[in-house]
Structure formats: C-alpha cells, structure tokens
Design a protein around this motif. Structure first.
Motif, PDB file in Angstrom:
ATOM      1  N   LEU A   9      -7.617  -2.880  -5.002  1.00 38.62           N
ATOM      2  CA  LEU A   9      -7.296  -4.302  -5.053  1.00 38.62           C
ATOM      3  C   LEU A   9      -8.420  -5.051  -5.743  1.00 38.62           C
ATOM      4  N   ALA A  41      -9.313  -9.040  -6.497  1.00 31.19           N
ATOM      5  CA  ALA A  41      -8.998 -10.465  -6.408  1.00 31.19           C
ATOM      6  C   ALA A  41      -9.794 -11.155  -7.500  1.00 31.19           C
ATOM      7  N   HIS A  63      -4.301  -3.196  -8.502  1.00 29.23           N
ATOM      8  CA  HIS A  63      -3.475  -4.357  -8.185  1.00 29.23           C
ATOM      9  C   HIS A  63      -4.358  -5.593  -8.273  1.00 29.23           C
ATOM     10  N   VAL A 102      -4.733  -9.574  -7.940  1.00 34.34           N
ATOM     11  CA  VAL A 102      -4.125 -10.776  -7.372  1.00 34.34           C
ATOM     12  C   VAL A 102      -4.934 -11.973  -7.841  1.00 34.34           C
ATOM     13  N   THR A 122      -0.152  -9.683  -9.379  1.00 36.70           N
ATOM     14  CA  THR A 122       0.603 -10.585  -8.510  1.00 36.70           C
ATOM     15  C   THR A 122       0.020 -11.971  -8.722  1.00 36.70           C
ATOM     16  N   TYR A 125      -5.470 -14.564  -3.273  1.00 37.41           N
ATOM     17  CA  TYR A 125      -5.690 -13.462  -2.335  1.00 37.41           C
ATOM     18  C   TYR A 125      -5.315 -13.875  -0.912  1.00 37.41           C
ATOM     19  N   GLU A 174      -3.102  -9.839   3.665  1.00 39.97           N
ATOM     20  CA  GLU A 174      -2.003  -8.867   3.576  1.00 39.97           C
ATOM     21  C   GLU A 174      -2.115  -7.981   2.340  1.00 39.97           C
ATOM     22  N   HIS A 175      -2.783  -8.462   1.301  1.00 38.24           N
ATOM     23  CA  HIS A 175      -2.946  -7.663   0.082  1.00 38.24           C
ATOM     24  C   HIS A 175      -3.797  -6.416   0.333  1.00 38.24           C
TER      25      HIS A 175
END
Length: 175
Positions: A54, A56, A77, A79, A99, A103, A106-107
C-alpha cells in the motif's frame, strides 16, 4: 431490560476487540518497533513478488517507491485523491492500481508492506500507526522515527541486486 443487556453485550465485544488490538500492537511493537533509535538497523532482502504493498500518496516520492517495488514484482495499491505526473506515468504498469480517495485504515487489510508518502503529516502519521498496530512493516517518508523500515539506494542489474544503506538512514542515497 433486553435492550440494556444488548448494550452491555456490545460494550463487552468492543472492549474485547480493543484489548486484542492492544495485545497485537504490544507484541508487534517488540518485533517491529524502534525501541532504541541508536541501535543499528539490520539489512535484509525479502521477496516481494506478488506481495500487496500500500502506498498512500501519489507524488514524486510515492512514484519513486512504486516504480522500485513494481520492479521487484510487488502488487502496488496507490491511494490518493489525485495523481502527480510521475505517478500517472506508472498507471499502465502491470501490478499497479489506483484508488482515487484519501487513505483510510481499511486500506491496510491484507497488506504486506505500507508506505506513507503524502504531503500531509496527519495522514502519514495515521498510516504509520495503523501499520504498526497490525504488524505491517511501514516506511513513513517524512518521519524516519515512525518507520519500521526504510528504502535503500538500489543497484539492480543482471547480476545480484545490491542495496546501499547508511547506519543512520541520513545519507542522501537512502532517500
């Protein structure tokens, strides 16, 4: 009386959930925390092929991190409410998805590694905290003390990959 019993049962559930989260945080803090910032860091190479990462943020720093991670087979991923041009260029790469939102905790579900690289201190701090609570290794771009790992300078070729790291993380190559 029935509604009161339901409220008590729900309160007990919340307490049990929070106690479990605290216990996980406490155990992982020992494992991943920076209990003594003066201790040297241990260099380690791990396979990220197929690992969920992830990020952010979608600026220059986030784009550099994403590009490196994609080169090692990570599934990245991103965000972020918007993309900077450097990150936008990476959108066509396999393994990267975006996405369009800020942030949220839940991510963090199912993530192996997390990177906080937004221009907002509060968001970076929240992501760092969320990752550490879950035992997820995290790099917080704007605050080394909140990191459980940081990015080395990477030399990659047809030969073995080399990672260059200084003992304090303050060397320009580490950024």
């Amino acid at each position: 009386a029935g509604a009161n019993a339901e409220q008590i049962a729900r309160a007990e559930e919340i307490i049990a959930e929070e106690a479990a989260r605290f216990d996980l945080w406490r155990r992982n803090r020992r494992r991943h925390g920076r209990s003594n910032p003066g201790e040297p860091d241990f260099p380690i190479f791990v396979s990220l092929h197929g690992a969920s990462v992830l990020i952010a943020g979608a600026g220059k720093v986030a784009a550099r991190r994403a590009e490196k991670l994609l080169g090692f087979g990570a599934l990245v991923h991103v965000v972020s409410p918007a993309l900077a041009p450097a990150m936008e260029k990476l959108l066509s790469r396999d393994g990267l998805r975006w996405t369009r939102e800020a942030y949220r905790a839940e991510h963090m579900e199912g993530v192996t590694l997390a990177i906080a690289a937004t221009d907002r201190r509060d968001v970076n701090q929240a992501l760092g905290r969320d990752a550490r609570e879950r035992g997820v290794l995290v790099s917080v771009a704007d605050k080394r003390q909140e990191c459980t790992f940081y990015f080395p300078a990477i030399l990659k070729s047809d030969f073995p990959t080399a990672g260059l790291v200084s003992t304090t993380g303050d060397h320009p190559l580490v950024r």
